[in-house]
Structure formats: structure tokens, C-alpha cells
Design a protein around this motif. Sequence first.
Motif, PDB file in Angstrom:
ATOM      1  N   GLU A  69       0.854  -1.085  -0.070  1.00 60.05           N
ATOM      2  CA  GLU A  69      -0.079   0.058   0.004  1.00 60.05           C
ATOM      3  C   GLU A  69       0.904   1.365  -0.005  1.00 60.05           C
ATOM      4  OE1 GLU A  69      -2.627  -0.174   3.276  1.00 60.05           O
ATOM      5  OE2 GLU A  69      -3.971  -1.767   2.305  1.00 60.05           O
ATOM      6  N   ASP A  72       1.570   2.218  -3.625  1.00 62.50           N
ATOM      7  CA  ASP A  72       0.435   2.657  -4.402  1.00 62.50           C
ATOM      8  C   ASP A  72       0.450   4.108  -3.857  1.00 62.50           C
ATOM      9  OD1 ASP A  72       0.171   0.049  -5.334  1.00 62.50           O
ATOM     10  OD2 ASP A  72      -1.180  -0.506  -3.610  1.00 62.50           O
ATOM     11  N   PHE A  73       0.474   4.362  -2.681  1.00 61.96           N
ATOM     12  CA  PHE A  73       0.325   5.804  -2.144  1.00 61.96           C
ATOM     13  C   PHE A  73       1.624   6.637  -2.709  1.00 61.96           C
ATOM     14  CE2 PHE A  73       1.756   9.239   0.472  1.00 61.96           C
ATOM     15  CZ  PHE A  73       0.488   9.798   0.947  1.00 61.96           C
ATOM     16  N   CYS A  75       2.799   6.298  -5.766  1.00 55.59           N
ATOM     17  CA  CYS A  75       2.628   6.381  -7.146  1.00 55.59           C
ATOM     18  C   CYS A  75       1.490   7.289  -7.376  1.00 55.59           C
ATOM     19  CB  CYS A  75       2.200   4.998  -7.550  1.00 55.59           C
ATOM     20  SG  CYS A  75       3.552   3.822  -7.951  1.00 55.59           S
ATOM     21  N   GLN A  76       0.411   7.491  -6.297  1.00 59.44           N
ATOM     22  CA  GLN A  76      -0.622   8.545  -6.488  1.00 59.44           C
ATOM     23  C   GLN A  76       0.024   9.697  -6.071  1.00 59.44           C
ATOM     24  OE1 GLN A  76      -3.602   7.091  -3.443  1.00 59.44           O
ATOM     25  NE2 GLN A  76      -3.958   5.371  -4.916  1.00 59.44           N
ATOM     26  N   LEU A  77       1.034  10.008  -5.288  1.00 55.67           N
ATOM     27  CA  LEU A  77       1.473  11.393  -4.839  1.00 55.67           C
ATOM     28  C   LEU A  77       2.374  11.895  -6.030  1.00 55.67           C
ATOM     29  CD1 LEU A  77       1.808  13.372  -2.569  1.00 55.67           C
ATOM     30  CD2 LEU A  77       3.736  11.980  -1.637  1.00 55.67           C
ATOM     31  N   LYS A  79       2.981  10.563  -8.986  1.00 56.49           N
ATOM     32  CA  LYS A  79       2.266  10.511 -10.519  1.00 56.49           C
ATOM     33  C   LYS A  79       3.353  10.173 -11.452  1.00 56.49           C
ATOM     34  CE  LYS A  79      -2.128  12.805  -9.751  1.00 56.49           C
ATOM     35  NZ  LYS A  79      -1.894  13.028  -8.166  1.00 56.49           N
ATOM     36  N   LYS A  83       6.417   3.059 -13.256  1.00 55.03           N
ATOM     37  CA  LYS A  83       6.192   2.396 -11.822  1.00 55.03           C
ATOM     38  C   LYS A  83       6.698   1.016 -11.669  1.00 55.03           C
ATOM     39  CE  LYS A  83       1.640   4.702 -11.879  1.00 55.03           C
ATOM     40  NZ  LYS A  83       0.389   4.597 -11.762  1.00 55.03           N
ATOM     41  N   LYS A 361       3.979  10.758   4.486  1.00 53.36           N
ATOM     42  CA  LYS A 361       2.322  10.404   4.391  1.00 53.36           C
ATOM     43  C   LYS A 361       1.568  11.351   5.215  1.00 53.36           C
ATOM     44  CE  LYS A 361      -1.393   6.909   4.278  1.00 53.36           C
ATOM     45  NZ  LYS A 361      -1.896   5.589   4.841  1.00 53.36           N
TER      46      LYS A 361
END
Length: 396
Positions: A69, A72-73, A75-77, A79, A83, A361
Amino acid sequence: MPPKKAAATEKKVFLGRPSNNLQMGIVGVPNVGKSSLFNALSKCDLGKIANFPYATIEPEEARVSVPDERFDFLCQLYKPANKVPAFLTCVDIAGLTKGAASGAGLGNNFLSNVRAVDGIFQVVRAFDDAEVIHVEGDVDPVRDMDIIQTELRLKDIEWVEKHLDGLRKKLRGATGTANLADKAKKEEVDCVAKVLDVLTTQNKDVRKATWTNKEIDIVNDLQLLTAKPVIYLVNLSERDYIRKKNKWLPKIKAWIDENNPGDLLIPFSVALEERLAQEFDNPEAQKAELEKLGTTGALGKITTGGYSALHLIRYFTCGPQEVRAWTIRDGTKAPQAAGVIHGDFEKHFICGDIMQFNDLKEHGSEVAVKAAGKMAQKGKPYEMIDGDICYWKHNA
């Protein structure tokens, strides 16, 4: 007089190869679902699936992404354009049968494949299916577990007895006190004799005995089958997996508690995983089907368990071009961690700017982490922590 400084705690050395490139082998008796599991994990059809023993002869290998997780976080942050998650290398090994240690059923070849990996996923069949034959005639997972454990121990005993005999011949009457070389030889003989005692008199796997760091260095040189970590994967029917109930599960758990206490047991269903892959062409659709059934898939838990069993951790490098998880062994120092990216990073290491994932985070950006004083510069003695986010400095 000033009080004496407390002695530094000696860091525990792990059994197994001191490497970041470690592998989990999928092991079991024939026709229990090993190749089907391998195909489900790797999302391919490299594993030879067939309703007869020894459909798999040569081992197949695949890199399986390990869910995280935190990745994943990130990658979202960030962009990123690219990946790259952490990977676990899995190897599909042919089925072992009774007598494998003495060469039955191509046993010597298959056991050498087990020796080449660093940990074991032992697949145990706990489903009935008249169309899938069992090499022993009927389904009895406890018997199958006994067979695998016995064959691995017998091969280790054979190997250790031969090695110990050679060591004693080389010792040639050394007392262990004459010189340092003789003392080291005597210590090695004593350690290997202890290994043999564990396997024979104590009737235990090597990984279940207590070893000093010096002994572990000797044991690791032996590359023993029973020194490898084992995770027991119990293959259930789809129905039993969903309802979390099977007549064999309590017996399997009792066997593990008696023979190898502390080893991880993970129930899964190859039938369910195969159906999901065949009927649903994307992860979201598969997730929706699992929610409808009131269950979750086990593949992520299996890969994460294997990753942890090998004492592997990961750190991240992040930016708009790429977010990547780098696999290292627990206890790795900063220069060696940087060297996973490129050898010159380790050779010409200066330091690393490192922040903890939880701090990023919490604060939401690198700028905020730095403003909060949570970005630290770490030098060569720094021991990596799982989830570190790193920017290496070097003069390569």
C-alpha cells in the motif's frame, strides 16, 4: 572509575545466503497444485499443468510483484511516468515423492533444485477431486507433509555425514588449542556434529535449532534443505476456502505446531484463483467478484509472506520520472543499499538524504517533511529501515 560501557548487542545473522536476490521454491508431492499456483502468481502459463506425476521436470522461474500500500500511495502522490514495485522470485519445482532422497522419481535432480532456492512454499493438497489423481492413492495432507519433511531431512543427513567425515579426516588429530587454524577446524567439526545431532537425535529441522552467529556462518556454507524457511500453503476447494472450513485444516495446524512450530500456514484455493483469472479480465472485476463472495484472494498474502520469510525489506526512490521499490536484506547498510541501484553508488558513496514513509504520508510532501525537520542525512553506518525513501549522493 567511570562505569564500563555496555557491550554492543551483537546483530543476529540470518540462516541462508547473504544476498538481495533470493528465491522461493514451490515444493510438494505431485498433483497438489504447485504449477497451477505458480501460474496464478506469475499470471502466465509457464508451469506445466497435467494430471500425472512429473509433468514438471525442469524448474520454471518468474518474478512476482509484491503488493504494498505504501508503493501505491507513492505512485498516487508523485504520478510517475514509470512504476516498478518490489518483486519476489518464485520457482516451480517438480513434485517430490517417497524415496526422493535415495534417488526415486528423479529425486536427486529435484532435491538439487530445492537446494538452489532460499525458501520453500510447501503446497499441501486438502481438496478431493476424483479427476485429479494422487501419487499416494488418496488425499492425506499430513502424510504428504511427513513425506516431504522426511526426504529433506534424509538428504541433509546424507550430506552432513559425508561433510563431517571429510572434516574429521582433515583435522588429523588437532587439539583445538595448538594454533588458530586448528581451533577453527575444531569449531567447525563441533558445529557440523551439532547439525547432525539436530537432524538425527533431536529429529528437528536445522532452522528450528538455536545457533550462534559463528555457527550460522558454518551452517550457511552447508546449504542445507532444512535450514530454509518454510511457508505451508494449503490448497482448498473454492467452497471450503470461501467458508473458511475444511476437515484437514486443524490436523495440518496440529502437525505444524508439533513438528515445526512458528511456521506460517496460509490457506488458498487454486480453483478460485484460476476461475477469477479466466472469467474476469481486470483486477477491479476480480475484486468485485471476491467482495460478492465475501472473501479475499490469497496470492498477495502468499507473496508478502515469502518476501518476509527471506528477511527482505524494501526502500523507495521517488520522482516524476519513476517510483521504484528496491529489495534489500534486513540489516543492510546505506552504501550497500545504494549499490543495489548501481555498484558505483556503493563504491563512491557519500551519504543519503532519507525520510520515513510515515512522515511523508503525514506531512503530504517532501517540502513539508523537510520543513518539519524529518529529512535526515545518513552516512555509511546507517542501517536501512523498511519503507525508507532515499536520495543517494555519490561522486561516481
